[in-house]
Motif scaffolding. Structure first.
Motif, PDB file in Angstrom:
ATOM      1  N   SER A  13      -2.849  -1.729   9.747  1.00  0.00           N
ATOM      2  CA  SER A  13      -2.894  -1.288  11.142  1.00  0.00           C
ATOM      3  C   SER A  13      -3.311  -2.434  12.063  1.00  0.00           C
ATOM      4  O   SER A  13      -2.739  -2.618  13.150  1.00  0.00           O
ATOM      5  N   ALA A  14      -4.290  -3.211  11.637  1.00  0.00           N
ATOM      6  CA  ALA A  14      -4.745  -4.354  12.440  1.00  0.00           C
ATOM      7  C   ALA A  14      -3.632  -5.384  12.600  1.00  0.00           C
ATOM      8  O   ALA A  14      -3.408  -5.907  13.698  1.00  0.00           O
ATOM      9  N   LYS A  15      -2.906  -5.652  11.523  1.00  0.00           N
ATOM     10  CA  LYS A  15      -1.804  -6.623  11.593  1.00  0.00           C
ATOM     11  C   LYS A  15      -0.707  -6.143  12.539  1.00  0.00           C
ATOM     12  O   LYS A  15      -0.165  -6.925  13.318  1.00  0.00           O
ATOM     13  N   ARG A  16      -0.394  -4.858  12.483  1.00  0.00           N
ATOM     14  CA  ARG A  16       0.620  -4.308  13.405  1.00  0.00           C
ATOM     15  C   ARG A  16       0.153  -4.450  14.848  1.00  0.00           C
ATOM     16  O   ARG A  16       0.934  -4.800  15.734  1.00  0.00           O
ATOM     17  N   GLY A  17      -1.114  -4.171  15.085  1.00  0.00           N
ATOM     18  CA  GLY A  17      -1.657  -4.299  16.432  1.00  0.00           C
ATOM     19  C   GLY A  17      -1.621  -5.729  16.938  1.00  0.00           C
ATOM     20  O   GLY A  17      -1.283  -5.990  18.098  1.00  0.00           O
ATOM     21  N   ILE A  18      -1.957  -6.667  16.063  1.00  0.00           N
ATOM     22  CA  ILE A  18      -1.931  -8.084  16.442  1.00  0.00           C
ATOM     23  C   ILE A  18      -0.510  -8.525  16.746  1.00  0.00           C
ATOM     24  O   ILE A  18      -0.256  -9.193  17.757  1.00  0.00           O
ATOM     25  N   GLU A  19       0.428  -8.146  15.890  1.00  0.00           N
ATOM     26  CA  GLU A  19       1.833  -8.500  16.122  1.00  0.00           C
ATOM     27  C   GLU A  19       2.317  -7.916  17.446  1.00  0.00           C
ATOM     28  O   GLU A  19       3.027  -8.580  18.206  1.00  0.00           O
ATOM     29  N   ARG A  20       1.920  -6.695  17.729  1.00  0.00           N
ATOM     30  CA  ARG A  20       2.297  -6.038  18.987  1.00  0.00           C
ATOM     31  C   ARG A  20       1.755  -6.830  20.181  1.00  0.00           C
ATOM     32  O   ARG A  20       2.464  -7.086  21.145  1.00  0.00           O
ATOM     33  N   ILE A  21       0.512  -7.227  20.098  1.00  0.00           N
ATOM     34  CA  ILE A  21      -0.110  -7.986  21.192  1.00  0.00           C
ATOM     35  C   ILE A  21       0.578  -9.331  21.372  1.00  0.00           C
ATOM     36  O   ILE A  21       0.792  -9.783  22.501  1.00  0.00           O
TER      37      ILE A  21
ATOM     38  N   ALA B 194     -10.397  -0.773   4.135  1.00  0.00           N
ATOM     39  CA  ALA B 194     -10.039  -1.910   4.987  1.00  0.00           C
ATOM     40  C   ALA B 194      -8.820  -2.630   4.428  1.00  0.00           C
ATOM     41  O   ALA B 194      -7.838  -2.847   5.146  1.00  0.00           O
ATOM     42  N   TYR B 195      -8.883  -3.003   3.161  1.00  0.00           N
ATOM     43  CA  TYR B 195      -7.804  -3.809   2.575  1.00  0.00           C
ATOM     44  C   TYR B 195      -6.488  -3.055   2.437  1.00  0.00           C
ATOM     45  O   TYR B 195      -5.425  -3.638   2.615  1.00  0.00           O
ATOM     46  N   PHE B 196      -6.544  -1.773   2.109  1.00  0.00           N
ATOM     47  CA  PHE B 196      -5.310  -1.038   1.837  1.00  0.00           C
ATOM     48  C   PHE B 196      -4.782  -0.215   3.005  1.00  0.00           C
ATOM     49  O   PHE B 196      -3.615   0.156   3.009  1.00  0.00           O
ATOM     50  N   ILE B 197      -5.622   0.058   4.008  1.00  0.00           N
ATOM     51  CA  ILE B 197      -5.170   0.896   5.125  1.00  0.00           C
ATOM     52  C   ILE B 197      -5.337   0.184   6.472  1.00  0.00           C
ATOM     53  O   ILE B 197      -4.365  -0.042   7.188  1.00  0.00           O
TER      54      ILE B 197
ATOM     55  N   THR C  71     -19.041   4.037   5.354  1.00  0.00           N
ATOM     56  CA  THR C  71     -17.713   3.680   4.855  1.00  0.00           C
ATOM     57  C   THR C  71     -16.782   3.280   5.987  1.00  0.00           C
ATOM     58  O   THR C  71     -16.158   2.213   5.954  1.00  0.00           O
ATOM     59  N   ILE C  72     -16.691   4.115   6.998  1.00  0.00           N
ATOM     60  CA  ILE C  72     -15.769   3.849   8.110  1.00  0.00           C
ATOM     61  C   ILE C  72     -16.241   2.656   8.933  1.00  0.00           C
ATOM     62  O   ILE C  72     -15.442   1.811   9.339  1.00  0.00           O
ATOM     63  N   GLY C  73     -17.544   2.581   9.165  1.00  0.00           N
ATOM     64  CA  GLY C  73     -18.082   1.452   9.923  1.00  0.00           C
ATOM     65  C   GLY C  73     -17.804   0.127   9.234  1.00  0.00           C
ATOM     66  O   GLY C  73     -17.356  -0.835   9.863  1.00  0.00           O
ATOM     67  N   TRP C  74     -18.046   0.072   7.923  1.00  0.00           N
ATOM     68  CA  TRP C  74     -17.800  -1.168   7.184  1.00  0.00           C
ATOM     69  C   TRP C  74     -16.311  -1.501   7.182  1.00  0.00           C
ATOM     70  O   TRP C  74     -15.932  -2.664   7.334  1.00  0.00           O
ATOM     71  N   ALA C  75     -15.454  -0.498   7.010  1.00  0.00           N
ATOM     72  CA  ALA C  75     -14.005  -0.741   6.993  1.00  0.00           C
ATOM     73  C   ALA C  75     -13.543  -1.328   8.325  1.00  0.00           C
ATOM     74  O   ALA C  75     -12.763  -2.290   8.356  1.00  0.00           O
ATOM     75  N   LEU C  76     -14.002  -0.777   9.430  1.00  0.00           N
ATOM     76  CA  LEU C  76     -13.627  -1.303  10.744  1.00  0.00           C
ATOM     77  C   LEU C  76     -14.142  -2.730  10.933  1.00  0.00           C
ATOM     78  O   LEU C  76     -13.412  -3.603  11.413  1.00  0.00           O
ATOM     79  N   LEU C  77     -15.384  -2.945  10.555  1.00  0.00           N
ATOM     80  CA  LEU C  77     -15.970  -4.276  10.704  1.00  0.00           C
ATOM     81  C   LEU C  77     -15.215  -5.301   9.855  1.00  0.00           C
ATOM     82  O   LEU C  77     -14.897  -6.390  10.325  1.00  0.00           O
TER      83      LEU C  77
ATOM     84  N   ILE D   5     -19.891   0.853   0.813  1.00  0.00           N
ATOM     85  CA  ILE D   5     -19.339  -0.484   1.061  1.00  0.00           C
ATOM     86  C   ILE D   5     -18.076  -0.689   0.220  1.00  0.00           C
ATOM     87  O   ILE D   5     -17.074  -1.231   0.700  1.00  0.00           O
ATOM     88  N   LEU D   6     -18.107  -0.244  -1.027  1.00  0.00           N
ATOM     89  CA  LEU D   6     -16.917  -0.360  -1.882  1.00  0.00           C
ATOM     90  C   LEU D   6     -15.759   0.465  -1.315  1.00  0.00           C
ATOM     91  O   LEU D   6     -14.624  -0.019  -1.214  1.00  0.00           O
ATOM     92  N   ALA D   7     -16.029   1.709  -0.941  1.00  0.00           N
ATOM     93  CA  ALA D   7     -14.989   2.577  -0.382  1.00  0.00           C
ATOM     94  C   ALA D   7     -14.472   2.006   0.941  1.00  0.00           C
ATOM     95  O   ALA D   7     -13.263   2.031   1.211  1.00  0.00           O
TER      96      ALA D   7
END
Length: 144
Positions: free
Chosen positions: A69-77, A62-65, A124-130, A55-57
């Motif tokens: 990517s999510a913000k770029r995707g939202i801006e694109r949309i 999520a916060y640093f990577i 780790t990856i699941g929590w980061a995506l969520l 969860i920490l990782a």
């Protein structure tokens, strides 16, 4: 001839693209979390100390990577016109990356990697995506 095919294009509103982006990140995140927990529980000596570091990782990822990517995707949309094809929710490069990540997942799942490490990766990856999906959900809610 191509103009004739355009009537079959699943064109949707920007708000629908935002929903799909949020939904996909959330669904895949939950799926990976479920896979991680399921495999972890199958271990006879399942070790709960894997969950907290995962969860920490995942939070750091999520916060640093992924947030970037999510913000770029939202801006694109948000630059889309209503009626843009639903498949454009992600760029071609992102779809290719998704396919590569799916392939890597299959390779890892069939590798001789210790199950505990595989569980750590899933969690780790699941929590980061969520966690990063919150940005698309927020953008979707603001478009009402």
């Amino acid at each position: 001839m191509l103009k004739g095919f355009s009537r079959f294009k699943p064109g949707v509103k920007r708000r629908t693209h935002l929903f799909m982006s949020a939904f996909l990140w959330t669904a895949i995140g939950l799926l990976l979390l479920a896979k991680g927990v399921f495999r972890l529980r199958q271990l006879t000596d399942w070790q709960p100390f894997v969950v907290v570091p995962a969860i920490l990782a995942g939070s750091l990822k999520a916060y640093f990577i992924l947030d970037k990517s999510a913000k770029r995707g939202i801006e694109r949309i948000l630059f889309f016109k209503d009626g843009t094809c639903l498949g454009a929710v992600y760029s071609v490069q992102t779809w290719i990356l998704v396919l590569c990540m799916m392939g890597l997942g299959v390779i890892l799942r069939n590798s001789s990697l210790p199950v505990i490490l595989l569980c750590f990766l899933y969690l780790t990856i699941g929590w980061a995506l969520l966690l990063s999906s919150r940005l698309a959900w927020k953008a979707w809610l603001q478009r009402k």
